[in-house]
Design a protein around this motif. Structure first.
Motif, PDB file in Angstrom:
ATOM      1  N   PHE A 109      50.972  45.523 -74.610  1.00  0.00           N
ATOM      2  CA  PHE A 109      51.567  44.742 -75.707  1.00  0.00           C
ATOM      3  C   PHE A 109      51.416  43.234 -75.506  1.00  0.00           C
ATOM      4  N   GLY A 110      51.761  42.756 -74.315  1.00  0.00           N
ATOM      5  CA  GLY A 110      51.666  41.325 -74.040  1.00  0.00           C
ATOM      6  C   GLY A 110      50.246  40.794 -74.145  1.00  0.00           C
ATOM      7  N   ASN A 113      48.884  40.615 -77.606  1.00  0.00           N
ATOM      8  CA  ASN A 113      49.388  39.476 -78.376  1.00  0.00           C
ATOM      9  C   ASN A 113      48.649  38.200 -78.030  1.00  0.00           C
ATOM     10  N   GLY A 158      54.281  44.482 -67.559  1.00  0.00           N
ATOM     11  CA  GLY A 158      53.921  44.075 -68.912  1.00  0.00           C
ATOM     12  C   GLY A 158      53.798  42.572 -69.039  1.00  0.00           C
ATOM     13  N   MET A 162      49.915  39.566 -68.682  1.00  0.00           N
ATOM     14  CA  MET A 162      49.558  38.377 -69.466  1.00  0.00           C
ATOM     15  C   MET A 162      49.029  37.296 -68.539  1.00  0.00           C
TER      16      MET A 162
ATOM     17  N   ALA B 187      58.836  36.385 -75.516  1.00  0.00           N
ATOM     18  CA  ALA B 187      58.280  36.015 -74.216  1.00  0.00           C
ATOM     19  C   ALA B 187      57.030  36.831 -73.923  1.00  0.00           C
ATOM     20  N   ARG B 188      56.903  37.998 -74.560  1.00  0.00           N
ATOM     21  CA  ARG B 188      55.701  38.795 -74.383  1.00  0.00           C
ATOM     22  C   ARG B 188      54.660  38.447 -75.446  1.00  0.00           C
ATOM     23  N   GLY B 189      54.873  37.354 -76.119  1.00  0.00           N
ATOM     24  CA  GLY B 189      53.863  36.855 -77.054  1.00  0.00           C
ATOM     25  C   GLY B 189      53.966  37.425 -78.447  1.00  0.00           C
ATOM     26  N   ALA B 190      55.045  38.168 -78.741  1.00  0.00           N
ATOM     27  CA  ALA B 190      55.180  38.723 -80.082  1.00  0.00           C
ATOM     28  C   ALA B 190      55.408  37.599 -81.084  1.00  0.00           C
ATOM     29  N   ASP B 191      54.868  37.805 -82.282  1.00  0.00           N
ATOM     30  CA  ASP B 191      54.975  36.774 -83.310  1.00  0.00           C
ATOM     31  C   ASP B 191      55.726  37.366 -84.495  1.00  0.00           C
TER      32      ASP B 191
END
Lengths: 290, 275
Positions: A109-110, A113, A158, A162, B187-191
């Motif tokens: 997921f990270g 993104n 996770g 990144m 923080a995990r880059g989700a938008d």
């Protein structure tokens, strides 16, 4: 060693301009060199979590600057997302953010993104899991089938996938059994060593800090009360106790021995240090076994 | 993103209405809603509007708060108004006619009438939520449902009240949890802000799944904690804060009866302008 992170006069006021305003952080300044592991300690409400939420731009400082890799992160608020790939933030109990059907997808997921795709994405996940010792047999399992410790490690992986330069972890070992705790500590060290990353860890556990941290940042009432090497901080046990913290238990044991009149060093912070010291001591007089 | 979630929009302005017994307020609200539907002509409707304004002033809650509530459902209001405006095909004087659309006098007056009625309905209900804390409201409902035990539903009353109390209690907790999860996924880059409609909906999955799981976990924990303390449904349980009717409630009742009589009187006296 180069400075990778510097915080200058950081102040954060919650509910600013309302009657409920209160200062969570006031005038916090420190710098961290690349490759260092810095422990952030302080009792509940001392501003630790507020501080780490600033590091990747989840909170905006009321005043002051955060400079990462020579760039002020709020110079261009539109690019705050890029900062989040530079600074990986692992929250308390990160296993509660797992949501995908499989472990593999969740770790993906990270990086996804960040725009990684296909072969590159796959390579990144496999590599990360290898570094932090997550077996490939977990990949197709649902994250909800795992044990507490395994979930925690998958969640941290996770963020590691990144590939952040600065990894920030808030209470990474809270609520884990000893094995889970050791596994998490080991994976943090592995990550640092493999990618020469900088690590900041918030924790209450002085034992873990004495093993892991090169430096300690002591917070009290939203201010930095000490920032020094782990050794130097733990030598100031009295001051630490005054602000609701403590030294590792083994250090206290040696303090007691010293109070009894024996001469022992004051830089014993881990059980390993103690064993090393005690086995080097020559037993004098009598038939006492040490 | 979820900063604006408000529930139980209680506003503490300590007015006369705040001090009324929540049971009086709840009952009078139900009565007044029925009376609003009894208002058959513009005169009685206008009288209702006057009564509403009187209550709004009494509540000491800023008018802007009420307007916010109307804003929230303006689509429903507009929808009702437009449908009634165009689709009332009674034989009546035609005001405007173009293409296939005709607006009749009956249609126009019907649209205005219904719009006003909906707005009054919404506002009169929000007076209750603005002046009563959610906990008081639950107590009131429990107390008002008490007669159900005479038809063998003794435990049901308690269960419903308990469910409502728990639900209300956990709303702030869940809002808190939601914010935590949002931050963690950010923080995990989700938008969550950018992207097309479909992408925005998809972006909610990483929030909703953990939220659902943690709610279920919390529910189990709570059930277990209650069982550990031998929680037993409804047997001889007493309240720390007892509800008591006072003089104020009687006065409120009298004023409300005057209002009801007014509406009925206007309906009968000015029958000729029925709609």
């Amino acid at each position: 060693m180069s400075i990778v992170l510097s915080v200058k006069n950081l102040t954060h006021t919650y509910n600013n301009n309302t009657p409920f305003a209160h200062n969570a952080l006031s005038n916090v300044s420190f710098t961290v060199n690349s490759g260092e592991i810095v422990g952030i300690i302080g009792h509940t409400g001392s501003g630790k979590t507020t501080l780490v939420s600033h590091l990747n731009g989840l909170l905006k400082p009321t005043s002051g600057d955060i400079i990462i890799d020579g760039k002020n992160i709020w110079d261009d608020p539109k690019h705050i997302k890029e900062i989040r790939s530079l600074v990986g933030l692992v929250f308390q109990y990160p296993e509660y953010q797992l949501f995908e059907e499989t472990v593999y997808k969740d770790i993906a997921f990270g990086p996804k993104n960040l725009g990684l795709k296909g072969e590159e994405l796959h390579k990144r996940i496999v590599e990360t899991c290898k570094t932090v010792d997550i077996d490939e047999k977990f990949f197709d399992k649902s994250p909800f089938e795992l044990s507490g410790g395994e979930k925690r490690r998958v969640a941290i992986a996770g963020i590691m996938a990144m590939r952040p330069k600065v990894l920030v972890l808030d209470e990474p070992v809270a609520g884990l059994d000893p094995k889970g705790r050791n596994d998490v500590i080991k994976m943090i060290e592995e990550y640092r060593n493999t990618y020469n990353a900088t690590v900041l860890i918030v924790s209450h556990n002085m034992e873990n800090m004495s093993v892991l941290a090169d430096k300690l940042l002591v917070m009290n009432g939203g201010k930095v009360s000490m920032f020094d090497t782990t050794e130097n901080v733990f030598k100031r046990g009295e001051e630490l106790r005054k602000i609701g913290l403590d030294t590792p238990i083994i250090t206290k044991v040696f303090d007691r021995i010293r109070e009894k009149g024996y001469i022992v060093p004051d830089n014993i912070f881990t059980v390993y240090d103690a064993v090393k010291y005690l086995s080097s001591v020559k037993v004098q007089g009598g038939d006492t076994d040490v | 993103m979820f900063k604006d979630i408000t529930f139980g929009q209680y506003i503490d302005s300590n007015s006369v209405l705040h001090r009324l017994d929540p049971r009086t307020k709840s009952l009078l609200l139900i009565v007044n809603i029925v009376v609003l539907f009894l208002a058959k002509n513009f005169y009685s409707l206008a009288f209702s509007v006057l009564f509403l304004l009187f209550l709004i002033i009494l509540s000491k809650v800023p008018l802007s708060m009420y307007l916010k509530n109307i804003k929230a459902i303006w689509i429903i209001i507009a929808f009702t108004a437009i449908l009634n405006l165009f689709l009332s095909n009674q034989n009546s004087e035609v005001l405007v006619s173009f293409w296939k659309i005709t607006i009749t006098y009956a249609g126009l007056s019907r649209a205005v009438f219904l719009t006003v009625r909906i707005i009054v309905l919404i506002l009169i209900s929000s007076i209750l939520t603005y002046t009563t804390t959610p906990n008081d409201l639950t107590d009131a409902i429990e107390s008002l449902l008490k007669p159900l035990k005479f038809i063998g539903l003794k435990n049901a009353v308690h269960t419903v009240a308990l469910m409502m109390t728990i639900a209300l209690r956990f709303i702030p907790t869940l809002v808190d949890e939601t914010n935590k999860i949002i931050n963690a996924q950010k923080a995990r880059g989700a938008d969550f802000e950018n992207g097309k409609f479909y992408e925005k909906i998809k972006a909610l999955v990483p929030i909703l799944v953990p939220l659902l799981i943690s709610s279920i976990r919390r529910a189990y924990d709570l059930a277990e904690a209650m069982e550990c303390r031998c929680y037993n449904n409804g047997i001889g349980r007493v309240k720390m804060k007892q509800l008591k009717y006072r003089y104020n409630d009687l006065i409120a009742l009298v004023i409300n009866i005057v209002f009801i009589c007014g509406v009925i009187a206007l309906n009968i006296l000015l029958k000729q302008v029925n709609i």
